[in-house]
Design an enzyme around this catalytic site. Structure first.
Site, PDB file in Angstrom:
ATOM      1  N   LYS A 158       0.817  -1.213   0.000  1.00 41.52           N
ATOM      2  CA  LYS A 158       0.000   0.000   0.000  1.00 41.52           C
ATOM      3  C   LYS A 158       0.851   1.263   0.000  1.00 41.52           C
ATOM      4  CE  LYS A 158      -3.965  -1.874   2.547  1.00 41.52           C
ATOM      5  NZ  LYS A 158      -4.780  -1.780   3.767  1.00 41.52           N
ATOM      6  N   HIS A 208     -16.310  -5.006   5.225  1.00 39.52           N
ATOM      7  CA  HIS A 208     -15.867  -3.638   5.527  1.00 39.52           C
ATOM      8  C   HIS A 208     -16.851  -3.074   6.544  1.00 39.52           C
ATOM      9  CE1 HIS A 208     -14.663   0.618   4.181  1.00 39.52           C
ATOM     10  NE2 HIS A 208     -15.576   0.754   5.116  1.00 39.52           N
ATOM     11  N   GLU A 288      -8.383   2.416   8.148  1.00 41.10           N
ATOM     12  CA  GLU A 288      -8.069   3.845   8.082  1.00 41.10           C
ATOM     13  C   GLU A 288      -9.131   4.670   8.776  1.00 41.10           C
ATOM     14  OE1 GLU A 288      -8.797   5.037   3.579  1.00 41.10           O
ATOM     15  OE2 GLU A 288      -7.424   3.354   3.706  1.00 41.10           O
ATOM     16  N   ARG A 292     -14.142  13.070   7.480  1.00 44.55           N
ATOM     17  CA  ARG A 292     -15.242  13.843   6.869  1.00 44.55           C
ATOM     18  C   ARG A 292     -16.587  13.221   7.256  1.00 44.55           C
ATOM     19  NH1 ARG A 292     -13.356   9.992   3.306  1.00 44.55           N
ATOM     20  NH2 ARG A 292     -14.981   8.549   2.662  1.00 44.55           N
ATOM     21  N   VAL A 295     -20.935   9.791   2.821  1.00 43.46           N
ATOM     22  CA  VAL A 295     -22.132   9.640   1.980  1.00 43.46           C
ATOM     23  C   VAL A 295     -23.229   8.901   2.743  1.00 43.46           C
ATOM     24  CG1 VAL A 295     -23.035   8.609  -0.149  1.00 43.46           C
ATOM     25  CG2 VAL A 295     -20.735   9.595  -0.139  1.00 43.46           C
TER      26      VAL A 295
HETATM   27  C1  MV4 Z   1      -6.763  -4.290   2.476  1.00 43.23           C
HETATM   28  C2  MV4 Z   1      -7.489  -5.402   1.998  1.00 43.23           C
HETATM   29  C3  MV4 Z   1      -7.057  -6.660   2.369  1.00 43.23           C
HETATM   30  N1  MV4 Z   1      -5.960  -6.793   3.120  1.00 43.23           N
HETATM   31  N2  MV4 Z   1      -5.676  -4.489   3.232  1.00 43.23           N
HETATM   32  C4  MV4 Z   1      -9.245  -0.949   0.091  1.00 43.23           C
HETATM   33  C5  MV4 Z   1      -9.026   0.530   0.056  1.00 43.23           C
HETATM   34  C6  MV4 Z   1      -8.188   0.857   1.217  1.00 43.23           C
HETATM   35  N3  MV4 Z   1      -8.989   1.569   2.146  1.00 43.23           N
HETATM   36  C7  MV4 Z   1      -7.690  -0.435   1.763  1.00 43.23           C
HETATM   37  N4  MV4 Z   1      -8.390  -1.495   1.083  1.00 43.23           N
HETATM   38  C8  MV4 Z   1      -8.162  -2.790   1.362  1.00 43.23           C
HETATM   39  N5  MV4 Z   1      -7.112  -3.035   2.182  1.00 43.23           N
HETATM   40  C9  MV4 Z   1      -5.280  -5.725   3.529  1.00 43.23           C
HETATM   41  N6  MV4 Z   1      -4.186  -5.874   4.266  1.00 43.23           N
HETATM   42  C10 MV4 Z   1      -8.600  -5.165   1.182  1.00 43.23           C
HETATM   43  C11 MV4 Z   1      -8.927  -3.851   0.854  1.00 43.23           C
HETATM   44  C12 MV4 Z   1     -10.036  -3.738  -0.044  1.00 43.23           C
HETATM   45  C13 MV4 Z   1     -11.286  -3.271   0.388  1.00 43.23           C
HETATM   46  C14 MV4 Z   1     -11.501  -2.844   1.674  1.00 43.23           C
HETATM   47  C15 MV4 Z   1     -12.739  -2.377   2.081  1.00 43.23           C
HETATM   48  C16 MV4 Z   1     -13.781  -2.335   1.177  1.00 43.23           C
HETATM   49  C17 MV4 Z   1     -13.595  -2.741  -0.104  1.00 43.23           C
HETATM   50  C18 MV4 Z   1     -12.356  -3.210  -0.521  1.00 43.23           C
HETATM   51  C19 MV4 Z   1     -12.186  -3.624  -1.837  1.00 43.23           C
HETATM   52  C20 MV4 Z   1     -10.970  -4.079  -2.235  1.00 43.23           C
HETATM   53  C21 MV4 Z   1      -9.898  -4.137  -1.354  1.00 43.23           C
END
Ligand code: MV4
Length: 447
Positions: A158, A208, A288, A292, A295
């Protein structure tokens, strides 16, 4: 108390903020681009200032023009809404320097949350569960490979300044690591002008979950429960609900208190959201922090009865939180469906154009947040969201029925939209059974 708010946004969220201000007796100033002279927010505010051409960079993202409009109009505060400048620490800092109340946290907080690697380290130190893997930022493949071993494959690479999916790649093994790292790093370099990356274990098929928080200037922090936002594509959410059906009361309490602790650890102020990934076995990890209003805030308003926009304004005015944690009672179930001008059959490509006619439903337990009307031209320059349909009912099953009934009444002619696609989601047996995770839409597209 704030007397006059400039709304640095457009669309339904600008209308939502105007309504809250009006109910509070606060004057409103809208800003609009040349493409938005006929937009609803431009017509509903007490005063409207056209700040520039259609392109966001010349209008809604143009800090100088927005600050000028604020000073000219005599507004004492700015509500940034979401998107645009809402998480731009530079913008918040300029507001601070100009003595304009930015309705949100301070600029240092926005900057600290925007650096995801730094935010992760802060949370690790505060004892909030984070995704396995170091928060140490790296720029070289060699250092990345070393940290990938610590995180264990598969790993997620990332960008430190990432979020929202930009500058992010999965590597399944050390053979494919270098390629994935360099691709993610190039993307980060181009998007953020920063090469710093961090590596963590890749969490497969999580949900999520995000927790809504309110924090005042005096260290009082409360949570307003969680939202399940697993149903998304290309990092754009499509359906959100609260509460998350699969959480036991104990797990809900752990996640929500972790979010409160996260806020307290950084001295957070105003409305905010802490995002988590939740594994099927109940492990959850901080992902994270969003600084803000989001939506999907209406579903939290439905189940708590608390007006989040009014709370933001009161907090920014220096009022003490009027609620304790015990005052917050989660009642019933709420679901939000986003209605977008897009073509679900062609990778959800945006489809702007003229709305010939639109009918949006109402009735008990049905709420519409929108800024569209028949005859409105949807400009191609901005987000494709047309309306948010949210419902409330005592139980999840009843809320699903109500969402299906309401969505079934929607009429939009003249432009392509995702109403039928959304109907497919909320009648899908896996959705109805609560079997959703972040891969739901990808799976649906493959079937
Ligand atoms: C991740 C993950 C799986 N493992 N980190 C998506 C955007 C950013 N906020 C971080 N994200 C993710 N981090 C680890 N270590 C999967 C995602 C992710 C995701 C997270 C929440 C909602 C939708 C998503 C779609 C794809 C990937």
């Amino acid at each position: 108390m704030i007397k006059k708010v400039l709304i640095a946004n457009r669309g339904e969220i600008a209308v939502r903020i105007i309504r809250a201000c009006r109910e509070m007796g606060i004057q409103t100033v809208a800003v609009c681009s040349e493409a938005d002279r006929n937009a609803l927010h431009s017509m509903l505010a007490d005063q409207t200032i056209c700040i520039g051409p259609a392109q966001s960079s010349e209008s809604y993202l143009n800090i100088g023009r927005i600050i000028s409009a604020t000073i000219t109009s005599g507004a004492d505060a700015i509500h940034p809404g979401f998107g645009f400048l809402s998480e731009d620490s530079k913008f918040a800092r300029i507001c601070e320097r100009c003595n304009i109340t930015f309705i949100g946290p301070n600029s240092d907080m926005i900057a600290a949350s925007g650096n995801k690697a730094q935010a992760k380290k802060t949370m690790m130190d505060a004892g909030v569960p984070t995704i396995p893997g170091s928060a140490e930022a790296v720029v070289s493949v060699k250092d990345g490979l070393r940290l990938a071993e610590v995180a264990r494959y598969p790993v997620m690479i990332k960008a430190s300044l990432g979020g929202g999916g930009k500058g992010m790649r999965v590597a399944r093994n050390k053979e494919t690591f270098e390629q994935a790292f360099l691709t993610a790093q190039t993307e980060a370099h181009n998007a953020f002008g920063d090469d710093s990356m961090y590596i963590e274990h890749y969490v497969e098929h999580p949900k999520h979950i995000e927790v809504q928080l309110l924090a005042d200037k005096y260290g009082n922090v409360i949570h307003l429960g969680e939202r399940d936002c697993s149903i998304q594509r290309n990092h754009q959410k499509l359906v959100e609900e609260t509460p998350c059906e699969s959480l036991s009361p104990e797990l809900r309490e752990s996640i929500c208190s972790a979010a409160v602790n996260a806020c307290k650890a950084v001295g957070y102020e105003n409305a905010g959201t802490v995002e988590f990934l939740l594994e099927p076995d109940g492990h959850f990890y901080f992902m994270e922090m969003n600084t803000r209003i989001q939506v999907e805030h209406p579903i939290t308003e439905w189940v708590t009865g608390i007006d989040l926009i009014k709370q933001q304004i009161k907090i920014a005015s220096g009022e003490k939180l009027a609620y304790t944690q015990e005052d917050v009672v989660i009642n019933g179930h709420s679901i939000e469906v986003r209605i977008n001008a897009e073509d679900p059959e062609h990778k959800f490509r945006p489809c702007p154009g003229k709305i010939e006619s639109v009918y949006l439903p109402g009735g008990k337990g049905v709420r519409i947040d929108s800024a569209v009307y028949s005859g409105l031209e949807i400009p191609p320059y901005y987000d494709s969201m047309l309306a948010k349909l949210s419902v409330w009912a005592p139980t999840r099953d009843e809320a699903i029925k109500k969402a299906q009934t309401a969505l079934g009444e929607v009429i939009i002619t003249g432009i392509k939209n995702n109403v039928d696609y959304q109907y497919g989601i909320i009648t899908n047996p896996d959705f109805v059974a609560g079997k959703t995770d972040i891969d739901f839409i990808d799976k649906l597209s493959r079937d």
